[in-house]
Structure formats: structure tokens, C-alpha cells
Scaffold this motif. Sequence first.
Motif, PDB file in Angstrom:
ATOM      1  N   VAL A 203      46.130  52.611  41.555  1.00 48.50           N
ATOM      2  CA  VAL A 203      47.425  52.675  42.106  1.00 48.50           C
ATOM      3  C   VAL A 203      48.069  51.028  42.262  1.00 48.50           C
ATOM      4  CG1 VAL A 203      46.756  54.700  43.500  1.00 48.50           C
ATOM      5  CG2 VAL A 203      46.404  52.494  44.524  1.00 48.50           C
ATOM      6  N   LEU A 204      47.606  50.177  41.546  1.00 44.86           N
ATOM      7  CA  LEU A 204      48.497  49.044  41.513  1.00 44.86           C
ATOM      8  C   LEU A 204      48.676  48.605  40.273  1.00 44.86           C
ATOM      9  CD1 LEU A 204      45.872  46.951  43.913  1.00 44.86           C
ATOM     10  CD2 LEU A 204      48.249  48.195  44.600  1.00 44.86           C
ATOM     11  N   THR A 205      50.053  48.097  40.111  1.00 45.70           N
ATOM     12  CA  THR A 205      50.477  47.565  38.744  1.00 45.70           C
ATOM     13  C   THR A 205      50.645  46.116  38.888  1.00 45.70           C
ATOM     14  OG1 THR A 205      51.697  49.590  38.102  1.00 45.70           O
ATOM     15  CG2 THR A 205      52.816  47.648  37.586  1.00 45.70           C
ATOM     16  N   PRO A 206      50.294  45.190  37.967  1.00 44.27           N
ATOM     17  CA  PRO A 206      50.313  43.643  37.858  1.00 44.27           C
ATOM     18  C   PRO A 206      51.912  43.415  37.954  1.00 44.27           C
ATOM     19  CG  PRO A 206      49.669  44.471  35.851  1.00 44.27           C
ATOM     20  CD  PRO A 206      49.821  45.712  36.322  1.00 44.27           C
ATOM     21  N   THR A 207      51.997  42.223  38.536  1.00 42.33           N
ATOM     22  CA  THR A 207      53.326  41.561  38.634  1.00 42.33           C
ATOM     23  C   THR A 207      53.220  40.189  38.136  1.00 42.33           C
ATOM     24  OG1 THR A 207      53.180  40.667  40.761  1.00 42.33           O
ATOM     25  CG2 THR A 207      54.040  43.032  40.520  1.00 42.33           C
ATOM     26  N   PRO A 208      54.172  39.199  37.757  1.00 44.24           N
ATOM     27  CA  PRO A 208      53.850  37.829  37.732  1.00 44.24           C
ATOM     28  C   PRO A 208      53.441  37.090  38.932  1.00 44.24           C
ATOM     29  CG  PRO A 208      55.898  38.630  36.746  1.00 44.24           C
ATOM     30  CD  PRO A 208      55.479  39.611  37.667  1.00 44.24           C
ATOM     31  N   ARG A 209      53.576  37.540  39.773  1.00 44.57           N
ATOM     32  CA  ARG A 209      53.055  36.860  41.329  1.00 44.57           C
ATOM     33  C   ARG A 209      51.617  37.061  41.407  1.00 44.57           C
ATOM     34  NH1 ARG A 209      56.368  38.767  45.831  1.00 44.57           N
ATOM     35  NH2 ARG A 209      54.715  37.356  47.229  1.00 44.57           N
ATOM     36  N   LYS A 210      50.998  35.789  41.853  1.00 44.13           N
ATOM     37  CA  LYS A 210      49.469  36.073  42.103  1.00 44.13           C
ATOM     38  C   LYS A 210      49.392  36.907  43.355  1.00 44.13           C
ATOM     39  CE  LYS A 210      45.280  33.158  43.341  1.00 44.13           C
ATOM     40  NZ  LYS A 210      44.809  31.920  43.388  1.00 44.13           N
ATOM     41  N   ALA A 211      48.499  37.683  43.418  1.00 37.21           N
ATOM     42  CA  ALA A 211      48.138  38.547  44.639  1.00 37.21           C
ATOM     43  C   ALA A 211      49.231  39.228  45.026  1.00 37.21           C
ATOM     44  CB  ALA A 211      47.609  37.602  45.827  1.00 37.21           C
ATOM     45  N   CYS A 212      50.144  39.846  44.191  1.00 38.16           N
ATOM     46  CA  CYS A 212      51.143  40.551  44.541  1.00 38.16           C
ATOM     47  C   CYS A 212      51.162  41.719  43.407  1.00 38.16           C
ATOM     48  CB  CYS A 212      52.674  39.900  44.491  1.00 38.16           C
ATOM     49  SG  CYS A 212      54.020  40.907  44.623  1.00 38.16           S
ATOM     50  N   TRP A 213      51.340  42.911  43.834  1.00 37.28           N
ATOM     51  CA  TRP A 213      51.403  44.251  42.625  1.00 37.28           C
ATOM     52  C   TRP A 213      52.317  44.991  43.205  1.00 37.28           C
ATOM     53  CZ3 TRP A 213      47.283  42.397  45.921  1.00 37.28           C
ATOM     54  CH2 TRP A 213      46.278  41.821  45.309  1.00 37.28           C
ATOM     55  N   GLN A 214      52.784  46.055  42.325  1.00 36.42           N
ATOM     56  CA  GLN A 214      53.771  47.127  42.605  1.00 36.42           C
ATOM     57  C   GLN A 214      52.746  48.179  42.883  1.00 36.42           C
ATOM     58  OE1 GLN A 214      56.635  47.852  39.627  1.00 36.42           O
ATOM     59  NE2 GLN A 214      57.232  49.972  40.198  1.00 36.42           N
ATOM     60  N   LEU A 215      53.289  48.958  43.740  1.00 34.10           N
ATOM     61  CA  LEU A 215      52.477  50.240  44.105  1.00 34.10           C
ATOM     62  C   LEU A 215      52.765  51.190  42.942  1.00 34.10           C
ATOM     63  CD1 LEU A 215      50.902  51.808  46.212  1.00 34.10           C
ATOM     64  CD2 LEU A 215      52.966  53.066  46.861  1.00 34.10           C
ATOM     65  N   ARG A 216      51.533  51.714  42.338  1.00 38.39           N
ATOM     66  CA  ARG A 216      51.664  52.639  41.120  1.00 38.39           C
ATOM     67  C   ARG A 216      51.555  54.088  41.554  1.00 38.39           C
ATOM     68  NH1 ARG A 216      48.223  55.044  37.543  1.00 38.39           N
ATOM     69  NH2 ARG A 216      48.947  55.366  35.535  1.00 38.39           N
ATOM     70  N   VAL A 217      52.580  54.864  41.437  1.00 38.79           N
ATOM     71  CA  VAL A 217      52.596  56.276  42.076  1.00 38.79           C
ATOM     72  C   VAL A 217      52.655  57.250  40.886  1.00 38.79           C
ATOM     73  CG1 VAL A 217      53.905  57.995  43.190  1.00 38.79           C
ATOM     74  CG2 VAL A 217      53.849  55.485  43.777  1.00 38.79           C
ATOM     75  N   ASP A 218      51.527  57.957  40.838  1.00 42.44           N
ATOM     76  CA  ASP A 218      51.557  59.098  39.605  1.00 42.44           C
ATOM     77  C   ASP A 218      51.258  60.418  40.212  1.00 42.44           C
ATOM     78  OD1 ASP A 218      50.715  60.797  37.499  1.00 42.44           O
ATOM     79  OD2 ASP A 218      48.879  59.688  37.033  1.00 42.44           O
ATOM     80  N   THR A 219      52.578  61.211  40.161  1.00 46.38           N
ATOM     81  CA  THR A 219      52.495  62.493  40.861  1.00 46.38           C
ATOM     82  C   THR A 219      51.768  63.325  40.094  1.00 46.38           C
ATOM     83  OG1 THR A 219      54.706  62.985  39.829  1.00 46.38           O
ATOM     84  CG2 THR A 219      54.781  61.841  42.032  1.00 46.38           C
ATOM     85  N   SER A 220      51.209  63.297  39.066  1.00 45.31           N
ATOM     86  CA  SER A 220      50.413  64.266  38.281  1.00 45.31           C
ATOM     87  C   SER A 220      48.789  64.048  38.795  1.00 45.31           C
ATOM     88  CB  SER A 220      50.504  63.995  36.683  1.00 45.31           C
ATOM     89  OG  SER A 220      49.908  62.831  36.473  1.00 45.31           O
ATOM     90  N   HIS A 221      48.656  63.201  39.414  1.00 45.26           N
ATOM     91  CA  HIS A 221      47.199  63.014  39.995  1.00 45.26           C
ATOM     92  C   HIS A 221      46.574  64.275  40.905  1.00 45.26           C
ATOM     93  CE1 HIS A 221      43.542  61.117  41.523  1.00 45.26           C
ATOM     94  NE2 HIS A 221      43.465  60.402  40.845  1.00 45.26           N
TER      95      HIS A 221
END
Length: 316
Positions: A203-221
Motif C-alpha cells: 500500500v506504499l509507492t516510492p518517492t524521491p524523498r527518504k522515508a516518504c511514500w505515496q499511499l497506494r490504493v488498489d480498489t480491486s483488492h
Amino acid sequence: MLITTERPAVPRPALTTTVAKEYVHRAALAEVFLTGWHKMADDHFVVTAQWPRSHSFYASERGFHDPLLLCETVRQTFPLLIHAAYGVPFGHQLSWSHFRYRVNPGALRAGATPADIELHIRCSEIRRQRVVPSSIRMDIEAVRDNALLAVASARSGIHSPTVYQWLRRDRGDDIPRVYGQAPSPTTPVHHGTVGRHRARDVVLTPTPRKACWQLRVDTSHPVLFDHPVDHVPGMLLLEAVRQAGHALAAAPAAETPTFMDVRFHQYVEFDSPCWIDGTDTAPPADCADRGARIDARQNDVPVFTASTGMTDLTGA
């Protein structure tokens, strides 16, 4: 020729079933963990539950049950008691404002059969709109095999359809449309980084910032999204706290979140990025090996804040 003979009576076993899935706001019977409830006294209840030996999402790892099974069990307890014990009509919506739990790691050990759980629940701070509750607090002691498994507390608002539509503006009155317009899921971080075995459970997506992520939302889960909703579910946010706690470790070990304290400030929407920031902290006293603080923002507004304690179960 058939001859009828008398046979000794066979004792009939006690029969167990789950509560109705409608009571726990689930579509899939397989995702209902509660098996019954009874009233002990005013605002005091016992709810029974059973945890499977393994689960498609809340899997047993290294011989221990997933603590987030406790979270989902508590989540199911709220609508059960709200509807069955307090008479709130179906169609009302629940929203957590605060959730906290602390679990005994040794009591999480999985056995040769499913785990039977008793939740001893006291309800307080009940506010009513006319005759039905509009908010409530539940304090919970979870017991397994006569030993304390965990303690938890949670506060929830209870909203009539009219109030919920007002709160959600143009979202709550057309849930299928809002759900159907959710963006496609973003790229997941590597599943091993967050203690998962499959990319679809991340449920996390990487970003260029350390210890920062984008919330990953998959409504098909099929577990996190058991049915259409108009915002990101709370259980997905708790999973984000867990996964961020794993990702903060340089080399995640056999860790599990034995403590969480989460405050929900706003609904998390589908249509804009939600950013998750993690920070190492001192572990909660006497209940974890490592601590973390997790902050989430959407549209520059805090949506939830959490602290968690991660415990290495290798020696438990």
C-alpha cells in the motif's frame, strides 16, 4: 436383508456460526470473524470471534497471528454492537476518530486449530441523537485461552444517511460513481521492504524523498476493498502504518506491530495523492523493540497521525 438395531446416542456437538455479514459491514462471508455476542450488563458486552490459522491477507508469519487481525476484529465489533445492541438502523455510517491497541506478542502464537477469541467490551462516552447513538467509545480486553491477548480502545462517530451526505458533500450520495472513478493503483515499493510477499498487497509507492511514500490504493483488492466505498478504508490506513514501520528499518527482521495509536483527522479521498512520512522514535515503553511515527497529509492537510511499536518475534 437390512436389520435395524439400536445404536447408542451420539452427543450433538455445540454448533457455531458467524454473525450475519450485514452486521459487520462485510460482503464476503469468509471475511467475517465474529461468531456471537451477549450482553453482560448495561453497556458491557462479550463478543466471540475466531481467527483462521492463516488468511489471504492477514497471514500467519513464522508461527504467529497477524496483529491486524485484532484490528479487523475490533472494527467488526463496532457495527455489530451498534446495530444489534443499540438499535442503530442499517444505512448509518461509522467513522473512527481514534484507535489504539497493545498486544501480548506471546499470545499471538498460532496453534494447530483456529484461535478462539473473547472480546470483553465496555462502552462509554455515548452521545445520542434522539434515541440512537451518534458517537461512542469502546474499551476492549481480548482474551485467548483465558490469557490476556490485547487491550484496545476506539472512538467512532455514527452518522445517519442525511448527516453522512452532508459530511461528504457530493461523494456520499453516489458511492458507486466515486468508487468507480478511483485512479489506477500506483507503482508499489518492493514487497520485501514492507514485510509483504506479494506486490498486490503493498500500500506504499516510492518517492524521491527518504522515508516518504505515496499511499497506494488498489480498489480491486478483495480484502481491503470488500465492497464499494467513497473513501480509503481505515484498515488500509492501518496497513500503511504497519508497512511504513517496516520500511523505516534498514533490514526488516521478523517484526510485527504490537502497538499502534492512530488519530484520524480527515477522510482520505481517492482523487488526490496522500503522502506518508515516517520517522524513527523511541519504542513504546515495555511493549516493542522499535518505534516509529507516521504522518499522512493530503492536499496539504493532515489526515491521520500514528505511532507504532514493532516487535521482533524471533525470541517470543
